[in-house]
Scaffold this motif. Structure first.
Motif, PDB file in Angstrom:
ATOM      1  N   LEU A  76       0.824  -1.197   0.000  1.00 31.64           N
ATOM      2  CA  LEU A  76       0.000   0.000   0.000  1.00 31.64           C
ATOM      3  C   LEU A  76       0.865   1.258   0.000  1.00 31.64           C
ATOM      4  CD1 LEU A  76      -2.822  -1.098   2.461  1.00 31.64           C
ATOM      5  CD2 LEU A  76      -3.104  -0.548   0.042  1.00 31.64           C
ATOM      6  N   ASP A  77       2.016   1.177   0.644  1.00 35.00           N
ATOM      7  CA  ASP A  77       2.929   2.329   0.648  1.00 35.00           C
ATOM      8  C   ASP A  77       3.460   2.610  -0.756  1.00 35.00           C
ATOM      9  OD1 ASP A  77       2.485   2.390   3.345  1.00 35.00           O
ATOM     10  OD2 ASP A  77       4.395   1.458   3.892  1.00 35.00           O
ATOM     11  N   VAL A  78       3.760   1.553  -1.512  1.00 39.21           N
ATOM     12  CA  VAL A  78       4.191   1.733  -2.898  1.00 39.21           C
ATOM     13  C   VAL A  78       3.063   2.357  -3.719  1.00 39.21           C
ATOM     14  CG1 VAL A  78       4.834   0.518  -5.014  1.00 39.21           C
ATOM     15  CG2 VAL A  78       5.913  -0.101  -2.846  1.00 39.21           C
ATOM     16  N   SER A 119      -0.188   7.593  -5.856  1.00 43.47           N
ATOM     17  CA  SER A 119      -1.579   7.996  -5.661  1.00 43.47           C
ATOM     18  C   SER A 119      -1.658   9.327  -4.933  1.00 43.47           C
ATOM     19  CB  SER A 119      -2.316   6.931  -4.827  1.00 43.47           C
ATOM     20  OG  SER A 119      -2.204   5.652  -5.381  1.00 43.47           O
ATOM     21  N   VAL A 120      -2.879   9.803  -4.771  1.00 44.74           N
ATOM     22  CA  VAL A 120      -3.154  10.927  -3.888  1.00 44.74           C
ATOM     23  C   VAL A 120      -3.506  10.352  -2.517  1.00 44.74           C
ATOM     24  CG1 VAL A 120      -4.580  12.956  -3.468  1.00 44.74           C
ATOM     25  CG2 VAL A 120      -4.025  12.279  -5.820  1.00 44.74           C
ATOM     26  N   ILE A 121      -2.851  10.869  -1.483  1.00 49.10           N
ATOM     27  CA  ILE A 121      -3.065  10.395  -0.114  1.00 49.10           C
ATOM     28  C   ILE A 121      -3.946  11.407   0.612  1.00 49.10           C
ATOM     29  CG2 ILE A 121      -1.964   9.770   2.063  1.00 49.10           C
ATOM     30  CD1 ILE A 121       0.623   9.309   0.415  1.00 49.10           C
ATOM     31  N   PHE A 122      -5.057  10.951   1.130  1.00 48.68           N
ATOM     32  CA  PHE A 122      -5.932  11.800   1.934  1.00 48.68           C
ATOM     33  C   PHE A 122      -5.661  11.469   3.402  1.00 48.68           C
ATOM     34  CE2 PHE A 122      -7.856  11.459  -2.196  1.00 48.68           C
ATOM     35  CZ  PHE A 122      -8.249  12.766  -2.464  1.00 48.68           C
ATOM     36  N   LEU A 179      -6.783   6.240  -0.348  1.00 47.79           N
ATOM     37  CA  LEU A 179      -5.873   6.496  -1.463  1.00 47.79           C
ATOM     38  C   LEU A 179      -6.677   6.581  -2.752  1.00 47.79           C
ATOM     39  CD1 LEU A 179      -3.005   3.899  -0.775  1.00 47.79           C
ATOM     40  CD2 LEU A 179      -2.967   6.359  -0.291  1.00 47.79           C
ATOM     41  N   LEU A 180      -6.222   7.438  -3.672  1.00 50.93           N
ATOM     42  CA  LEU A 180      -6.856   7.532  -4.982  1.00 50.93           C
ATOM     43  C   LEU A 180      -5.768   7.626  -6.048  1.00 50.93           C
ATOM     44  CD1 LEU A 180      -9.547   7.803  -6.546  1.00 50.93           C
ATOM     45  CD2 LEU A 180      -9.226  10.287  -6.420  1.00 50.93           C
ATOM     46  N   LYS A 181      -5.607   6.539  -6.816  1.00 54.84           N
ATOM     47  CA  LYS A 181      -4.644   6.542  -7.919  1.00 54.84           C
ATOM     48  C   LYS A 181      -5.375   6.932  -9.194  1.00 54.84           C
ATOM     49  CE  LYS A 181      -3.538   3.402 -10.785  1.00 54.84           C
ATOM     50  NZ  LYS A 181      -3.425   4.248 -12.023  1.00 54.84           N
ATOM     51  N   LEU A 182      -4.872   7.996  -9.825  1.00 57.49           N
ATOM     52  CA  LEU A 182      -5.474   8.493 -11.052  1.00 57.49           C
ATOM     53  C   LEU A 182      -4.701   7.969 -12.263  1.00 57.49           C
ATOM     54  CD1 LEU A 182      -6.105  12.138  -9.850  1.00 57.49           C
ATOM     55  CD2 LEU A 182      -7.802  10.307 -10.114  1.00 57.49           C
ATOM     56  N   PRO A 183      -5.315   7.979 -13.448  1.00 62.01           N
ATOM     57  CA  PRO A 183      -4.627   7.475 -14.650  1.00 62.01           C
ATOM     58  C   PRO A 183      -3.347   8.251 -14.957  1.00 62.01           C
ATOM     59  CG  PRO A 183      -6.982   7.674 -15.043  1.00 62.01           C
ATOM     60  CD  PRO A 183      -6.718   8.332 -13.730  1.00 62.01           C
ATOM     61  N   TYR A 237      -3.246  -1.423 -15.251  1.00 59.74           N
ATOM     62  CA  TYR A 237      -2.954  -0.612 -14.065  1.00 59.74           C
ATOM     63  C   TYR A 237      -2.807   0.865 -14.404  1.00 59.74           C
ATOM     64  CZ  TYR A 237      -0.434   1.193  -9.982  1.00 59.74           C
ATOM     65  OH  TYR A 237      -0.039   1.932  -8.895  1.00 59.74           O
ATOM     66  N   GLN A 238      -2.026   1.168 -15.393  1.00 58.70           N
ATOM     67  CA  GLN A 238      -1.622   2.548 -15.658  1.00 58.70           C
ATOM     68  C   GLN A 238      -2.813   3.477 -15.850  1.00 58.70           C
ATOM     69  OE1 GLN A 238       1.236   3.762 -15.301  1.00 58.70           O
ATOM     70  NE2 GLN A 238       1.179   5.769 -16.305  1.00 58.70           N
ATOM     71  N   ASN A 239      -3.790   3.070 -16.633  1.00 58.71           N
ATOM     72  CA  ASN A 239      -4.913   3.947 -16.972  1.00 58.71           C
ATOM     73  C   ASN A 239      -6.188   3.603 -16.209  1.00 58.71           C
ATOM     74  OD1 ASN A 239      -3.524   5.580 -18.908  1.00 58.71           O
ATOM     75  ND2 ASN A 239      -3.577   3.818 -20.303  1.00 58.71           N
ATOM     76  N   THR A 240      -6.034   2.950 -15.075  1.00 56.65           N
ATOM     77  CA  THR A 240      -7.174   2.606 -14.227  1.00 56.65           C
ATOM     78  C   THR A 240      -7.189   3.497 -12.989  1.00 56.65           C
ATOM     79  OG1 THR A 240      -7.279   0.302 -14.960  1.00 56.65           O
ATOM     80  CG2 THR A 240      -8.191   0.791 -12.798  1.00 56.65           C
ATOM     81  N   VAL A 241      -8.367   3.990 -12.637  1.00 57.33           N
ATOM     82  CA  VAL A 241      -8.546   4.703 -11.380  1.00 57.33           C
ATOM     83  C   VAL A 241      -8.679   3.661 -10.275  1.00 57.33           C
ATOM     84  CG1 VAL A 241     -10.052   6.223 -10.041  1.00 57.33           C
ATOM     85  CG2 VAL A 241      -9.665   6.666 -12.471  1.00 57.33           C
ATOM     86  N   ILE A 242      -7.877   3.777  -9.241  1.00 59.08           N
ATOM     87  CA  ILE A 242      -7.925   2.827  -8.127  1.00 59.08           C
ATOM     88  C   ILE A 242      -8.170   3.603  -6.842  1.00 59.08           C
ATOM     89  CG2 ILE A 242      -6.670   1.088  -6.801  1.00 59.08           C
ATOM     90  CD1 ILE A 242      -5.043   0.484  -9.319  1.00 59.08           C
ATOM     91  N   ALA A 243      -9.258   3.304  -6.173  1.00 59.52           N
ATOM     92  CA  ALA A 243      -9.571   3.911  -4.876  1.00 59.52           C
ATOM     93  C   ALA A 243      -9.500   2.827  -3.807  1.00 59.52           C
ATOM     94  CB  ALA A 243     -10.955   4.541  -4.898  1.00 59.52           C
ATOM     95  N   ILE A 244      -8.766   3.098  -2.743  1.00 59.74           N
ATOM     96  CA  ILE A 244      -8.661   2.158  -1.626  1.00 59.74           C
ATOM     97  C   ILE A 244      -9.018   2.898  -0.349  1.00 59.74           C
ATOM     98  CG2 ILE A 244      -7.134   0.685  -0.279  1.00 59.74           C
ATOM     99  CD1 ILE A 244      -5.633  -0.030  -2.720  1.00 59.74           C
ATOM    100  N   ALA A 245      -9.966   2.348   0.406  1.00 61.28           N
ATOM    101  CA  ALA A 245     -10.409   2.993   1.641  1.00 61.28           C
ATOM    102  C   ALA A 245     -10.859   1.941   2.637  1.00 61.28           C
ATOM    103  CB  ALA A 245     -11.569   3.949   1.355  1.00 61.28           C
ATOM    104  N   ALA A 246     -10.766   2.265   3.908  1.00 68.23           N
ATOM    105  CA  ALA A 246     -11.368   1.433   4.951  1.00 68.23           C
ATOM    106  C   ALA A 246     -12.779   1.927   5.218  1.00 68.23           C
ATOM    107  CB  ALA A 246     -10.536   1.498   6.228  1.00 68.23           C
ATOM    108  N   ASP A 247     -13.660   1.014   5.605  1.00 72.34           N
ATOM    109  CA  ASP A 247     -15.027   1.435   5.928  1.00 72.34           C
ATOM    110  C   ASP A 247     -15.118   2.029   7.332  1.00 72.34           C
ATOM    111  OD1 ASP A 247     -14.595  -0.978   7.222  1.00 72.34           O
ATOM    112  OD2 ASP A 247     -16.601  -1.769   6.813  1.00 72.34           O
TER     113      ASP A 247
END
Length: 672
Positions: A68-70, A75-78, A286-290, A249-259
């Motif tokens: 997740l750190d990588v 990504s953008v870290i909130f 985290l929000l990884k943009l394309p 991976y490169q052009n995919t939006v990836i959002a990772i969050a805990a509930d």
């Protein structure tokens, strides 16, 4: 660690086609609009029960999240993301609808997702996205009515859970390991049709009981919760590696969050659901943009999980509907393009959260919180105010010494709540099997509207937190078959809070399990008296009466259970069974019909209805019921046997012989 070794060969052939040439649309998919949108692929990963302070990218030194750190570096870290409810189902509802709990009314387990709510998967599907969900536990299973309506807009919603049987592994009944969830998602991705996709993976592992697999179990023997997070991180890393290998991976939006997070004794709370402090409300996001856009950027403005839905819609090039109450996070990410006045306003986004778990389970006060400026306000019978800049652990209550500040923030909270609320719909009612499975996941499910007891509603959960902790420990002991310990804890819980109906219900159930019926019956009667609109309370009392041979006394209690939960096929079936035992065939027939009208695939209703008709000499009437029972559960020896006798009665000897053979085979294959 590698996810799906056996899938890699398939993926190597098929996944490249997902980027260029498109495979055929799966038969289960709904028809999508003909125009294929140019939007990016979207992957949403939700990490159940995961604290923000365990993340390396948020400052943890525990070394649990290298993968997740990588991802965070790309990504953008909130850094200040907050849940709206510290419970799985309502928190995911806010995340996926972009609305607050006072609007969507998924404030508790089993509440339905209303069809008129905006819903991220459905909106994406309407615009040509192929959609799939891969769920880590029973808690988000719409087919079992713990998350009804969550399947809306999905081409594929992967859950096949069932109540845990004696001796059965929880990971093959009510829960899945993260690796299993990821495997299923990759398998779907290997054959997904042309067009962008939205895939949601829900990893439940960090939820208690903490039991990470090897080698994490041994490595984190003294900290199994940390082991679950480290294990989940490894699965996330493997999943992302496969996406990278196959160009997704490169052009995919990836959002990772805990509930939500987890409490370990802070403010007295064990686990989650009761309080609204940072240990359960502050979550990683985290929000990884394309194309690596804004990679590594940190956003320190407070944001809500509800903001994720409008953000992902904007990332897909779509306009969120007006009914979405939350805000897109993209303006915060690209602050340079935001007008100065809007940027200044955006730097303080107040965050609302709430929980009514204490009220639903115990009748205590509901809680709500407001994070604004440097303060955290908790609206409770004993108001709380904390300066989070100097007191991040929320240990020094300033509500009395800074009364003007507290009153101002409380006014803001009340105004926000009023502006974002809508009329409440009818509360969900759960079946006994659903409640049992939720208990197996560590949740106390309630099917009663908390009694209108102003005295109990004035109780501050802070003053009773040990009662809630005792109940949780008792439920864990029951799950581990430690009934003597559980009974002692429940008795002590009732001593501490004699007004609790929940304590009486759980104590009565535990006593029934030990066949201590004379002790259980008065306890369960108290529970039913305290919560007269609880179908579960009446059902458990009826069950205890049945097990002690008092069928006639059980009848009115089972009728009351049906009256409280008229939409439950299970309850109608149980009432039919009581009528049948008392030889009240017309009444049993009526209840069987009601059960099957609500759930045509109810196995036991079909089976017992068919058996009753066969005994009554109506083999022709029994045939469709028993044929359907066999179709629903082809491994049931009892169903095949009853069907064989029905065919005998109808003179169909060949069919009867076939069913007898199947019945014998089922008996041979049945576990001992």
């Amino acid at each position: 660690m590698h996810v799906v070794r056996w899938l890699l060969c398939v993926l190597a052939v098929v996944l490249p086609q997902c980027v260029s040439a498109a495979p055929t649309v799966p038969k289960a998919s709904k028809k999508a609009p003909s125009a294929v949108p140019p939007g990016p692929n979207i992957v949403l990963i939700t990490l159940d029960t995961t604290r923000a302070d365990r993340m390396g990218f948020l400052g943890s030194q525990r070394g649990l999240t290298p993968n997740l750190d990588v991802l965070a570096a790309q990504s953008v870290i909130f850094t200040k993301a907050y849940a709206q409810v510290p419970l799985t189902t309502p928190s995911h509802a806010a995340l996926l609808t972009g609305t607050y709990p006072q609007y969507n009314h998924l404030e508790d387990l089993g509440a339905p997702l209303s069809k008129d709510l905006p819903y991220l998967p459905d909106l994406l599907h309407q615009h040509g996205y192929k959609t799939a969900a891969f769920i880590g536990a029973y808690i988000l299973d719409p087919w079992r009515h713990t998350a009804p309506g969550f399947e809306r807009g999905f081409d594929f919603y992967d859950t096949d859970y069932h109540p845990r049987k004696p001796g059965e592994d929880r990971y093959h009944s009510v829960e899945r390991r993260a690796e299993d969830v990821a495997n299923r998602a990759l398998k779907w991705l290997s054959t997904h049709p042309k067009g962008p996709f939205f895939v949601w993976l829900h990893f439940y592992d960090a939820h208690d009981p903490y039991d990470p697999p090897a080698p994490f179990k041994a490595r984190y023997a003294d900290a199994p919760y940390d082991g679950e997070i480290a294990y989940t991180d490894s699965v996330v890393g493997s999943f992302l590696a496969v996406l990278k290998r196959h160009g997704l991976y490169q052009n995919t939006v990836i959002a990772i969050a805990a509930d939500h997070g987890e409490a370990f004794g802070e403010h007295g709370e064990e686990r989650h659901g009761m309080f609204l402090y940072d240990e359960t409300i502050h979550v990683p996001l985290l929000l990884k943009l394309p194309s690596g856009k804004s990679a590594g950027k940190r956003v320190d403005t407070r944001v809500a999980l509800a903001d994720i839905a409008p953000t992902l819609l904007r990332a897909a090039g779509l306009v969120p509907p007006p009914t979405m109450q939350a805000q897109s996070l993209l303006p915060l990410i690209d602050a340079a393009k935001t007008p100065a006045d809007e940027d200044a306003k955006a730097q303080d986004r107040p965050i609302y959260s709430e929980t009514n778990y204490g009220h639903r389970a115990f009748g205590w006060a509901e809680l709500s919180s407001w994070r604004a400026g440097k303060y955290l306000l908790v609206q409770a019978p004993k108001k709380e105010l904390y300066d989070q800049s100097s007191d991040p652990g929320a240990n020094q209550n300033l509500a009395t010494s800074s009364k003007a500040v507290a009153d101002t923030l409380e006014g803001q909270l009340s105004d926000f709540h009023q502006k974002t609320s809508r009329a409440k719909t009818e509360q969900a009612k759960l079946d006994p099997s659903q409640v049992e499975s939720l208990r197996a996941l560590g949740y106390l499910a309630s099917d009663n509207n908390a009694p209108n007891d102003s005295e109990r509603a004035a109780i501050d959960p802070k003053d009773k937190i040990e009662v809630a902790n005792a109940l949780h420990r008792a439920l864990v002991d029951i799950e581990e078959d430690k009934y003597d310990e559980a009974i002692g804890e429940l008795q002590e819980m009732i001593r501490q809070d004699p007004g609790t109906s929940t304590g009486y219900l759980e104590l009565g159930r535990a006593l029934v399990h030990q066949r201590r019926y004379e002790e259980a019956l008065p306890v369960l009667r108290i529970s039913a008296q305290k919560t007269p609109d609880s179908g579960m309370a009446h059902y458990e009392l009826a069950l205890a009466l049945i097990k002690s041979g008092q069928w006639e006394d059980a009848l009115p209690e089972m009728k009351a259970a049906v009256l409280c939960t008229p939409g439950s096929a299970q309850m109608h079936f149980y009432l039919a069974a009581v009528h049948l035992r008392l030889k009240q065939v017309p009444e049993a027939t009526a209840e069987f019909d009601k059960a099957l009208a609500l759930d045509a695939n109810h196995f036991l209703a079909n089976l017992k209805y068919g058996e009753m008709l066969l005994v009554q000499g109506d083999a022709a009437g029994a045939l469709p019921r028993l044929t359907h029972a066999v179709k629903v559960n082809p491994k049931s020896g009892e169903a095949h046997d009853a069907l064989s006798r029905t065919y005998d009665a109808l003179g169909k000897k060949e069919s009867a012989a076939r069913e007898r053979a199947l019945a014998a085979q089922s008996q041979r294959e049945a576990p001992e």
